[in-house]
Design a protein around this motif. Sequence first.
Motif, PDB file in Angstrom:
ATOM      1  N   ILE A  26       0.826  -1.204   0.000  1.00 57.67           N
ATOM      2  CA  ILE A  26       0.000   0.000   0.000  1.00 57.67           C
ATOM      3  C   ILE A  26       0.863   1.258   0.000  1.00 57.67           C
ATOM      4  O   ILE A  26       2.005   1.258   0.456  1.00 57.67           O
ATOM      5  N   GLU A  27       0.296   2.304  -0.537  1.00 55.07           N
ATOM      6  CA  GLU A  27       0.949   3.613  -0.520  1.00 55.07           C
ATOM      7  C   GLU A  27      -0.141   4.675  -0.399  1.00 55.07           C
ATOM      8  O   GLU A  27      -1.157   4.611  -1.088  1.00 55.07           O
ATOM      9  N   TYR A  28       0.073   5.622   0.498  1.00 52.40           N
ATOM     10  CA  TYR A  28      -0.880   6.715   0.655  1.00 52.40           C
ATOM     11  C   TYR A  28      -0.544   7.826  -0.340  1.00 52.40           C
ATOM     12  O   TYR A  28       0.608   8.260  -0.430  1.00 52.40           O
ATOM     13  N   LEU A  29      -1.542   8.248  -1.088  1.00 52.70           N
ATOM     14  CA  LEU A  29      -1.367   9.369  -2.004  1.00 52.70           C
ATOM     15  C   LEU A  29      -1.599  10.659  -1.221  1.00 52.70           C
ATOM     16  O   LEU A  29      -2.735  11.006  -0.900  1.00 52.70           O
ATOM     17  N   ASP A  30      -0.532  11.339  -0.878  1.00 47.88           N
ATOM     18  CA  ASP A  30      -0.655  12.585  -0.124  1.00 47.88           C
ATOM     19  C   ASP A  30      -1.239  13.681  -1.007  1.00 47.88           C
ATOM     20  O   ASP A  30      -0.941  13.761  -2.207  1.00 47.88           O
ATOM     21  N   TRP A  31      -2.045  14.526  -0.396  1.00 52.84           N
ATOM     22  CA  TRP A  31      -2.658  15.624  -1.126  1.00 52.84           C
ATOM     23  C   TRP A  31      -1.597  16.593  -1.640  1.00 52.84           C
ATOM     24  O   TRP A  31      -0.569  16.801  -0.995  1.00 52.84           O
ATOM     25  N   ILE A  32      -1.844  17.180  -2.784  1.00 56.29           N
ATOM     26  CA  ILE A  32      -0.989  18.231  -3.319  1.00 56.29           C
ATOM     27  C   ILE A  32      -1.774  19.533  -3.278  1.00 56.29           C
ATOM     28  O   ILE A  32      -3.000  19.536  -3.187  1.00 56.29           O
ATOM     29  N   THR A  33      -1.078  20.636  -3.329  1.00 59.49           N
ATOM     30  CA  THR A  33      -1.741  21.934  -3.249  1.00 59.49           C
ATOM     31  C   THR A  33      -2.485  22.238  -4.551  1.00 59.49           C
ATOM     32  O   THR A  33      -1.886  22.192  -5.625  1.00 59.49           O
ATOM     33  N   PRO A  34      -3.773  22.514  -4.469  1.00 64.15           N
ATOM     34  CA  PRO A  34      -4.523  22.841  -5.692  1.00 64.15           C
ATOM     35  C   PRO A  34      -4.154  24.219  -6.210  1.00 64.15           C
ATOM     36  O   PRO A  34      -3.838  25.132  -5.437  1.00 64.15           O
ATOM     37  N   SER A  42      -2.506  11.883 -10.002  1.00 65.27           N
ATOM     38  CA  SER A  42      -2.274  10.543 -10.541  1.00 65.27           C
ATOM     39  C   SER A  42      -0.846  10.362 -11.036  1.00 65.27           C
ATOM     40  O   SER A  42      -0.402   9.229 -11.263  1.00 65.27           O
ATOM     41  N   SER A  43      -0.108  11.450 -11.208  1.00 66.62           N
ATOM     42  CA  SER A  43       1.286  11.341 -11.647  1.00 66.62           C
ATOM     43  C   SER A  43       2.148  10.653 -10.589  1.00 66.62           C
ATOM     44  O   SER A  43       3.252  10.189 -10.886  1.00 66.62           O
ATOM     45  N   LYS A  44       1.632  10.566  -9.363  1.00 64.99           N
ATOM     46  CA  LYS A  44       2.342   9.867  -8.285  1.00 64.99           C
ATOM     47  C   LYS A  44       2.169   8.356  -8.376  1.00 64.99           C
ATOM     48  O   LYS A  44       2.845   7.605  -7.675  1.00 64.99           O
ATOM     49  N   ILE A  45       1.238   7.905  -9.211  1.00 63.56           N
ATOM     50  CA  ILE A  45       1.001   6.463  -9.375  1.00 63.56           C
ATOM     51  C   ILE A  45       2.013   5.923 -10.380  1.00 63.56           C
ATOM     52  O   ILE A  45       2.057   6.359 -11.532  1.00 63.56           O
ATOM     53  N   THR A  46       2.813   4.973  -9.932  1.00 63.99           N
ATOM     54  CA  THR A  46       3.946   4.518 -10.741  1.00 63.99           C
ATOM     55  C   THR A  46       3.762   3.113 -11.311  1.00 63.99           C
ATOM     56  O   THR A  46       4.676   2.589 -11.942  1.00 63.99           O
ATOM     57  N   VAL A  47       2.626   2.478 -11.076  1.00 60.97           N
ATOM     58  CA  VAL A  47       2.396   1.124 -11.590  1.00 60.97           C
ATOM     59  C   VAL A  47       1.175   1.121 -12.508  1.00 60.97           C
ATOM     60  O   VAL A  47       0.336   2.020 -12.454  1.00 60.97           O
ATOM     61  N   LYS A  48       1.092   0.100 -13.332  1.00 59.15           N
ATOM     62  CA  LYS A  48      -0.054  -0.046 -14.212  1.00 59.15           C
ATOM     63  C   LYS A  48      -1.193  -0.761 -13.501  1.00 59.15           C
ATOM     64  O   LYS A  48      -0.967  -1.699 -12.744  1.00 59.15           O
ATOM     65  N   ILE A  60      -9.559   9.901 -11.184  1.00 59.59           N
ATOM     66  CA  ILE A  60      -8.308   9.295 -11.650  1.00 59.59           C
ATOM     67  C   ILE A  60      -8.607   8.156 -12.615  1.00 59.59           C
ATOM     68  O   ILE A  60      -7.909   7.967 -13.627  1.00 59.59           O
ATOM     69  N   ALA A  61      -9.664   7.392 -12.326  1.00 60.40           N
ATOM     70  CA  ALA A  61     -10.037   6.252 -13.176  1.00 60.40           C
ATOM     71  C   ALA A  61     -10.471   6.693 -14.569  1.00 60.40           C
ATOM     72  O   ALA A  61     -10.547   5.868 -15.485  1.00 60.40           O
ATOM     73  N   LYS A  62     -10.761   7.957 -14.742  1.00 58.76           N
ATOM     74  CA  LYS A  62     -11.107   8.474 -16.070  1.00 58.76           C
ATOM     75  C   LYS A  62      -9.873   8.688 -16.937  1.00 58.76           C
ATOM     76  O   LYS A  62      -9.984   8.863 -18.147  1.00 58.76           O
ATOM     77  N   THR A  63      -8.696   8.702 -16.291  1.00 58.38           N
ATOM     78  CA  THR A  63      -7.478   9.045 -17.023  1.00 58.38           C
ATOM     79  C   THR A  63      -6.498   7.885 -17.156  1.00 58.38           C
ATOM     80  O   THR A  63      -5.702   7.878 -18.099  1.00 58.38           O
ATOM     81  N   ILE A  64      -6.524   6.916 -16.232  1.00 59.66           N
ATOM     82  CA  ILE A  64      -5.613   5.773 -16.319  1.00 59.66           C
ATOM     83  C   ILE A  64      -6.383   4.494 -15.998  1.00 59.66           C
ATOM     84  O   ILE A  64      -7.389   4.528 -15.277  1.00 59.66           O
ATOM     85  N   PRO A  65      -5.937   3.341 -16.520  1.00 55.91           N
ATOM     86  CA  PRO A  65      -6.603   2.066 -16.226  1.00 55.91           C
ATOM     87  C   PRO A  65      -6.442   1.700 -14.745  1.00 55.91           C
ATOM     88  O   PRO A  65      -5.343   1.781 -14.192  1.00 55.91           O
ATOM     89  N   ILE A  66      -7.531   1.301 -14.121  1.00 58.05           N
ATOM     90  CA  ILE A  66      -7.552   0.920 -12.713  1.00 58.05           C
ATOM     91  C   ILE A  66      -8.084  -0.510 -12.587  1.00 58.05           C
ATOM     92  O   ILE A  66      -9.102  -0.836 -13.206  1.00 58.05           O
ATOM     93  N   LYS A  67      -7.443  -1.316 -11.781  1.00 63.22           N
ATOM     94  CA  LYS A  67      -7.907  -2.689 -11.601  1.00 63.22           C
ATOM     95  C   LYS A  67      -9.191  -2.735 -10.781  1.00 63.22           C
ATOM     96  O   LYS A  67     -10.123  -3.486 -11.093  1.00 63.22           O
ATOM     97  N   LYS A  68      -9.240  -1.921  -9.724  1.00 68.11           N
ATOM     98  CA  LYS A  68     -10.410  -1.931  -8.839  1.00 68.11           C
ATOM     99  C   LYS A  68     -10.419  -0.629  -8.043  1.00 68.11           C
ATOM    100  O   LYS A  68      -9.367  -0.077  -7.709  1.00 68.11           O
TER     101      LYS A  68
END
Length: 217
Positions: free
Chosen positions: A31-39, A53-59, A76-84
Amino acid sequence: MNITDTKIYIISGLGVDQRVFSKINFGSLDIEYLDWITPISHEPLAIYAKRLSSKITVKQPILIGLSFGGMIAIEIAKTIPIKKIILLASAKGRHEFPIRYRLASWLRINQLVPNSFFKWHNFLSDYFFGISSEEDSQLLKQILKDTDPVFMAWAIHQILHWKNRFIPGNLIHIHGDKDRIIPIKSLKNSIVIKGAGHFMTVTHSQEVEKLLEEMLI
């Protein structure tokens, strides 16, 4: 928990960090927590989610989104393939929000109050989050204190104006039947945790952990 060979990214609630998952044992899961970035000022939710989503490094990762984090997971699921995708105490679209949210967006109530207003902690905060113990109340108080008021104001605006209609077929929704922030009566196709409110990853962590284990094996 059993081990899955898929990386899991966790997106916490509105401005919240991983403390809300501190009572859940993820065992050997990757697991990895996606920390918030400043909008960026006036940044649309879709653009923000794409940047995050640029922090996601796996397919084809698995996403777990709590509350506002669930909305981000769907974007995020609208921009990259997500398993679940697993939503916790969240909503799949504007149609699952209570009428009062739509009214607030029409009246622009969130723009009429100072940003600091949303950081106040009192008995009403505990009521709406479904908190009854002093320990959990103090945790919420600290979380609200630590949340950036500018981020919170931006996020609340995004919530009130979210018009999503895209629901991924690989989505699982877990929700408490005592959630007062996103009442379950408006939801469709959700797995129910009885007696749980919006703070269920803390107040009902064992039930959440068991369900996640079943979903992630």
